[in-house]
Write a protein that holds these residues in place. Structure first.
Motif, PDB file in Angstrom:
ATOM      1  N   LEU A  36     -21.700-143.428  12.935  1.00 60.92           N
ATOM      2  CA  LEU A  36     -22.623-144.546  13.147  1.00 60.92           C
ATOM      3  C   LEU A  36     -22.091-145.399  14.293  1.00 60.92           C
ATOM      4  O   LEU A  36     -20.984-145.189  14.785  1.00 60.92           O
ATOM      5  CB  LEU A  36     -22.743-145.387  11.872  1.00 60.92           C
ATOM      6  N   GLU A  37     -22.866-146.372  14.695  1.00 62.45           N
ATOM      7  CA  GLU A  37     -22.453-147.242  15.786  1.00 62.45           C
ATOM      8  C   GLU A  37     -21.234-148.074  15.412  1.00 62.45           C
ATOM      9  O   GLU A  37     -20.437-148.444  16.271  1.00 62.45           O
ATOM     10  CB  GLU A  37     -23.641-148.111  16.212  1.00 62.45           C
ATOM     11  N   ASP A  38     -21.039-148.361  14.117  1.00 59.67           N
ATOM     12  CA  ASP A  38     -19.926-149.200  13.670  1.00 59.67           C
ATOM     13  C   ASP A  38     -18.841-148.436  12.929  1.00 59.67           C
ATOM     14  O   ASP A  38     -18.014-149.051  12.247  1.00 59.67           O
ATOM     15  CB  ASP A  38     -20.450-150.330  12.783  1.00 59.67           C
ATOM     16  N   GLY A  39     -18.826-147.115  13.010  1.00 60.15           N
ATOM     17  CA  GLY A  39     -17.776-146.363  12.348  1.00 60.15           C
ATOM     18  C   GLY A  39     -18.263-145.029  11.822  1.00 60.15           C
ATOM     19  O   GLY A  39     -19.410-144.634  12.043  1.00 60.15           O
ATOM     20  N   VAL A  40     -17.385-144.357  11.109  1.00 63.39           N
ATOM     21  CA  VAL A  40     -17.671-143.021  10.571  1.00 63.39           C
ATOM     22  C   VAL A  40     -17.725-143.091   9.052  1.00 63.39           C
ATOM     23  O   VAL A  40     -16.861-143.698   8.414  1.00 63.39           O
ATOM     24  CB  VAL A  40     -16.589-142.015  11.022  1.00 63.39           C
ATOM     25  N   VAL A  41     -18.754-142.462   8.486  1.00 57.44           N
ATOM     26  CA  VAL A  41     -18.925-142.403   7.037  1.00 57.44           C
ATOM     27  C   VAL A  41     -18.699-140.959   6.594  1.00 57.44           C
ATOM     28  O   VAL A  41     -19.340-140.040   7.108  1.00 57.44           O
ATOM     29  CB  VAL A  41     -20.345-142.866   6.620  1.00 57.44           C
ATOM     30  N   ASP A  42     -17.782-140.781   5.656  1.00 57.32           N
ATOM     31  CA  ASP A  42     -17.456-139.453   5.117  1.00 57.32           C
ATOM     32  C   ASP A  42     -18.053-139.369   3.718  1.00 57.32           C
ATOM     33  O   ASP A  42     -17.660-140.112   2.817  1.00 57.32           O
ATOM     34  CB  ASP A  42     -15.935-139.273   5.078  1.00 57.32           C
ATOM     35  N   ILE A  43     -19.010-138.458   3.554  1.00 60.23           N
ATOM     36  CA  ILE A  43     -19.701-138.276   2.277  1.00 60.23           C
ATOM     37  C   ILE A  43     -19.328-136.922   1.702  1.00 60.23           C
ATOM     38  O   ILE A  43     -19.620-135.886   2.318  1.00 60.23           O
ATOM     39  CB  ILE A  43     -21.231-138.363   2.452  1.00 60.23           C
ATOM     40  N   GLU A  44     -18.685-136.929   0.550  1.00 57.74           N
ATOM     41  CA  GLU A  44     -18.407-135.668  -0.142  1.00 57.74           C
ATOM     42  C   GLU A  44     -19.689-135.226  -0.832  1.00 57.74           C
ATOM     43  O   GLU A  44     -20.255-135.963  -1.647  1.00 57.74           O
ATOM     44  CB  GLU A  44     -17.294-135.833  -1.164  1.00 57.74           C
TER      45      GLU A  44
END
Length: 194
Positions: A36-44
């Motif tokens: 994303l523009e404000d960081g990375v999201v890690d979804i298991e």
């Protein structure tokens, strides 16, 4: 023609298991990585709970269809919704924010896979219409506990890191049901096995 005896069948089944097991073990659990523009999201992703939903997410991600898709509905203290690959791609010349949230992919809808996983903060669920079997491509991430959704929507993943980036998404007003006027987008989506 080969006669299939119990012994032959057992040997074939065992060899198939032996050859398949290392590949699965090596891959590990699938993770949806959202830049994303404000960081990375890690979804298991949770294929043991919702295999059809996970399969759909993996397929659309590997086709690159989530890249550029906006978070069209973000409600403070509840959830952030995205995934309209037809109408919600801000990088597409056909993008129309007014239609974001009304579309899906070219693939057929997926049957509900309700499970015992709870909609706590960071749960990832299948967005759908009034029809429980209408999930196609849209999904949401709960930003607070939303256990009232349990048993009514399919949980197919959980955020393991990056909730700060989800919390930073532009929100929409309550009176507009969270519709965002200037939405953030998924810059890049990918699948990793961990």
């Amino acid at each position: 023609m080969i006669k299939l005896t119990r012994r032959t069948f057992a040997a074939l089944a065992l060899s198939a298991t032996l050859f398949a097991a290392p590949a699965f073990a090596q891959e590990g659990a699938p993770h949806l990585i959202l830049t994303l523009e404000d960081g990375v999201v890690d979804i298991e992703l949770l294929p043991e709970l919702a295999p059809l939903h996970v399969e759909r997410i993996v397929t659309l991600t590997e086709q690159g269809l989530y890249d550029g898709v906006v978070f069209h509905r973000v409600i403070d203290g509840f959830m952030a919704q995205t995934g309209d690959v037809r109408n919600g791609n801000a990088d597409s010349p056909d993008y129309d924010l007014r239609m974001a949230g009304t579309g899906g992919s070219e693939l057929p809808n997926v049957q509900a896979e309700f499970n015992a996983e709870s909609f706590v903060r960071g749960a990832v669920g299948a967005a759908r219409s009034q029809d429980p079997n209408s999930f196609n491509s849209q999904f949401f991430i709960t930003t607070d506990d939303a256990t009232f959704l349990n048993g009514q929507y399919t949980v197919f993943g959980k955020v393991v890191s990056g909730m700060d980036a989800v919390d930073a998404l532009e929100q929409g007003p309550q009176e507009q049901n969270g519709a965002v006027a200037n939405p953030d987008k998924i810059v890049k989506a990918s699948i990793e096995y961990k």
